[in-house]
Design a protein around this motif. Structure first.
Motif, PDB file in Angstrom:
ATOM      1  N   SER A 166       0.814  -1.359  -0.001  1.00 51.11           N
ATOM      2  CA  SER A 166       0.012   0.006   0.029  1.00 51.11           C
ATOM      3  C   SER A 166       0.824   1.175   0.160  1.00 51.11           C
ATOM      4  O   SER A 166       0.228   2.182   0.089  1.00 51.11           O
ATOM      5  CB  SER A 166      -1.010  -0.059   1.140  1.00 51.11           C
ATOM      6  OG  SER A 166      -0.226  -0.225   2.384  1.00 51.11           O
ATOM      7  N   ASP A 203       0.822   3.686  -5.598  1.00 49.43           N
ATOM      8  CA  ASP A 203      -0.212   3.387  -6.389  1.00 49.43           C
ATOM      9  C   ASP A 203      -0.012   2.154  -7.137  1.00 49.43           C
ATOM     10  O   ASP A 203      -0.901   1.077  -7.114  1.00 49.43           O
ATOM     11  CB  ASP A 203      -0.514   4.428  -7.321  1.00 49.43           C
ATOM     12  CG  ASP A 203      -1.269   5.658  -6.526  1.00 49.43           C
ATOM     13  OD1 ASP A 203      -1.455   5.511  -5.383  1.00 49.43           O
ATOM     14  OD2 ASP A 203      -1.050   6.987  -7.113  1.00 49.43           O
ATOM     15  N   LEU A 254      -0.304  -1.289  -5.052  1.00 51.65           N
ATOM     16  CA  LEU A 254      -1.603  -1.824  -4.760  1.00 51.65           C
ATOM     17  C   LEU A 254      -2.385  -2.049  -5.888  1.00 51.65           C
ATOM     18  O   LEU A 254      -3.151  -3.078  -5.855  1.00 51.65           O
ATOM     19  CB  LEU A 254      -2.261  -0.400  -3.800  1.00 51.65           C
ATOM     20  CG  LEU A 254      -3.497  -0.774  -3.277  1.00 51.65           C
ATOM     21  CD1 LEU A 254      -3.683  -2.095  -2.370  1.00 51.65           C
ATOM     22  CD2 LEU A 254      -4.230   0.295  -2.534  1.00 51.65           C
ATOM     23  N   ALA A 255      -2.199  -1.435  -7.049  1.00 54.15           N
ATOM     24  CA  ALA A 255      -2.667  -1.724  -8.083  1.00 54.15           C
ATOM     25  C   ALA A 255      -2.609  -3.111  -8.774  1.00 54.15           C
ATOM     26  O   ALA A 255      -3.383  -3.794  -9.216  1.00 54.15           O
ATOM     27  CB  ALA A 255      -2.690  -0.764  -9.365  1.00 54.15           C
ATOM     28  N   MET A 283      -4.651  -5.618  -6.570  1.00 54.73           N
ATOM     29  CA  MET A 283      -5.805  -5.802  -6.723  1.00 54.73           C
ATOM     30  C   MET A 283      -6.066  -6.344  -8.166  1.00 54.73           C
ATOM     31  O   MET A 283      -7.241  -7.156  -8.403  1.00 54.73           O
ATOM     32  CB  MET A 283      -6.567  -4.408  -6.439  1.00 54.73           C
ATOM     33  CG  MET A 283      -6.144  -4.073  -5.017  1.00 54.73           C
ATOM     34  SD  MET A 283      -7.361  -2.787  -4.607  1.00 54.73           S
ATOM     35  CE  MET A 283      -8.682  -3.410  -4.492  1.00 54.73           C
ATOM     36  N   HIS A 303      -8.120  -3.866   5.917  1.00 51.32           N
ATOM     37  CA  HIS A 303      -7.768  -2.843   6.244  1.00 51.32           C
ATOM     38  C   HIS A 303      -7.449  -2.396   7.603  1.00 51.32           C
ATOM     39  O   HIS A 303      -8.456  -2.204   8.330  1.00 51.32           O
ATOM     40  CB  HIS A 303      -8.668  -1.533   5.441  1.00 51.32           C
ATOM     41  CG  HIS A 303      -7.997  -0.048   5.693  1.00 51.32           C
ATOM     42  ND1 HIS A 303      -8.871   1.033   5.606  1.00 51.32           N
ATOM     43  CD2 HIS A 303      -6.642   0.173   5.991  1.00 51.32           C
ATOM     44  CE1 HIS A 303      -7.990   2.009   5.575  1.00 51.32           C
ATOM     45  NE2 HIS A 303      -6.874   1.809   5.904  1.00 51.32           N
ATOM     46  N   ARG A 352      -4.877   5.906   0.139  1.00 53.67           N
ATOM     47  CA  ARG A 352      -4.636   4.996  -1.028  1.00 53.67           C
ATOM     48  C   ARG A 352      -5.698   3.685  -1.072  1.00 53.67           C
ATOM     49  O   ARG A 352      -6.100   3.269  -2.125  1.00 53.67           O
ATOM     50  CB  ARG A 352      -3.272   4.763  -1.314  1.00 53.67           C
ATOM     51  CG  ARG A 352      -2.819   3.821  -2.448  1.00 53.67           C
ATOM     52  CD  ARG A 352      -1.361   3.668  -2.954  1.00 53.67           C
ATOM     53  NE  ARG A 352      -0.407   4.930  -2.677  1.00 53.67           N
ATOM     54  CZ  ARG A 352       0.112   5.561  -1.851  1.00 53.67           C
ATOM     55  NH1 ARG A 352       0.487   4.880  -0.877  1.00 53.67           N
ATOM     56  NH2 ARG A 352       0.711   6.531  -2.452  1.00 53.67           N
ATOM     57  N   ILE A 353      -5.398   3.338   0.145  1.00 54.21           N
ATOM     58  CA  ILE A 353      -6.146   1.965   0.615  1.00 54.21           C
ATOM     59  C   ILE A 353      -7.691   2.239   0.402  1.00 54.21           C
ATOM     60  O   ILE A 353      -8.595   1.283  -0.334  1.00 54.21           O
ATOM     61  CB  ILE A 353      -6.062   1.694   1.920  1.00 54.21           C
ATOM     62  CG1 ILE A 353      -4.395   1.095   2.015  1.00 54.21           C
ATOM     63  CG2 ILE A 353      -6.756   0.206   2.302  1.00 54.21           C
ATOM     64  CD1 ILE A 353      -3.841   0.696   3.334  1.00 54.21           C
ATOM     65  N   LYS A 373      -9.342   4.471  -1.214  1.00 57.07           N
ATOM     66  CA  LYS A 373      -9.669   4.513  -2.709  1.00 57.07           C
ATOM     67  C   LYS A 373      -9.883   3.302  -3.439  1.00 57.07           C
ATOM     68  O   LYS A 373     -11.043   3.025  -4.203  1.00 57.07           O
ATOM     69  CB  LYS A 373      -8.936   5.757  -3.343  1.00 57.07           C
ATOM     70  CG  LYS A 373      -9.116   5.884  -4.842  1.00 57.07           C
ATOM     71  CD  LYS A 373      -8.153   6.772  -5.466  1.00 57.07           C
ATOM     72  CE  LYS A 373      -8.519   7.175  -6.841  1.00 57.07           C
ATOM     73  NZ  LYS A 373      -7.400   8.047  -7.428  1.00 57.07           N
ATOM     74  N   ALA A 374      -8.930   2.529  -3.086  1.00 57.57           N
ATOM     75  CA  ALA A 374      -8.962   1.186  -3.838  1.00 57.57           C
ATOM     76  C   ALA A 374     -10.088   0.405  -3.418  1.00 57.57           C
ATOM     77  O   ALA A 374     -10.749  -0.518  -4.108  1.00 57.57           O
ATOM     78  CB  ALA A 374      -7.556   0.527  -3.979  1.00 57.57           C
TER      79      ALA A 374
END
Length: 298
Positions: free
Chosen positions: A124, A127, A130-131, A134, A144, A186-187, A189-190
């Motif tokens: 995390s 970006d 994390l992308a 996922m 989380h 960031r977390i 939003k994801a």
């Protein structure tokens, strides 16, 4: 077809910035007989195994690489002694072209029928990482984990200061604040587009202060049994297969402080969201962190 295709194959990823009590949380959850908790694998920081473990990855110092060594040794041989770790290193070195997701799939397959649980704060921290996580595991579940911004900042300062990476204390403080804030944003939003049952948010202070209350809630989300005997077992974090530092005393894969003394310990109450004036954080950053902290339950 990826190895993870099929029923019961999807892992759980614990998402949190470093210094969030994530290693002890992982050890707690790994005490469940149906959960296999990995050390930090750093899987999503690179595209291939060669990149993950290569010397060009300056951040991938031997102690940081040891999480994936330990996981391969444990799942291949049921041992983390020096010889098993050496064979794990050789096995990985023979597969530099493997995508890191193939390595993750391989480890998940070996851990079955247990649910695979992994946490690497690096996931995390950007970006792209994390992308990558996922996109590779869109049906995974995500936990989380959050920690109070003030106590997190103090811990980050203490952890980063000895490394001498910052030109001044002011730069260290500013970077630590941005790290906490941006990682959680960031977390959030994801996770926002995902179905609500696919993710769960937990305050670390709640879990570690009242584990007998919060562990059953997390296990219910994971659709796992939570009888009193299982909870008793989970509280023995020192029994996590990756607790300690291996036979050599040089292996990590998580917070060094916890790994060297892995028993569950009480933690202080988080207190109000009031930043130390001596840190010199700007008013705007303090306000942003306060608003975010309130949305996370502080």
């Amino acid at each position: 077809m990826r190895e993870t295709d099929g029923a019961g194959a999807e892992p759980v990823f614990l998402l949190a910035p470093s210094r969030s009590y994530s290693t002890v949380t992982l050890a707690l959850l790994s005490g469940h007989p149906d959960v296999y908790g990995f050390p930090e694998l750093l899987i999503f920081t690179a595209d291939t195994v060669g990149e993950l473990l290569g010397e060009k990855a300056g951040w991938a110092r031997p102690l940081r690489k040891s999480g994936v060594w330990r996981a391969v040794a444990d799942l291949h041989e049921g041992s983390q002694d020096d010889d098993a770790v050496a064979r794990a290193q050789a096995w990985l070195a023979d597969r530099p072209e493997w995508p890191t997701t193939r390595l993750m799939d391989h480890l998940i397959g070996l851990a079955r029928p247990r649910i695979s649980l992994e946490k690497s704060p690096d996931t995390s921290s950007a970006d792209a990482t994390l992308a990558r996580c996922m996109a590779a595991y869109p049906r995974a579940r995500f936990l989380h984990l959050v920690r109070h911004p003030v106590t997190t900042q103090r811990s980050i300062h203490d952890h980063w200061r000895p490394a001498g990476r910052f030109r001044s204390e002011k730069a260290l403080v500013a970077e630590a604040a941005a790290f906490w804030y941006l990682s959680h944003q960031r977390i959030i939003k994801a996770l926002a587009p995902l179905p609500s049952q696919q993710w769960m948010r937990v305050r670390a202070e709640d879990l570690l202060t009242e584990p007998r209350v919060w562990l059953p809630r997390i296990l219910a989300w994971l659709e796992l049994d939570s009888n009193p005997e299982i909870i008793d077992r989970m509280l023995l974090t020192e029994n996590w297969r990756f607790a300690g530092t291996g036979g050599s005393g040089r292996l990590l894969g998580g917070d060094p402080k916890f790994l060297r003394a892995p028993a569950l310990r009480p933690i202080p109450a988080p207190g109000p969201v009031v930043f130390d004036p001596s840190w010199g954080l700007g008013d705007e950053m303090c306000e942003r962190m306060t608003v975010l902290a309130r949305s996370l339950g502080y």
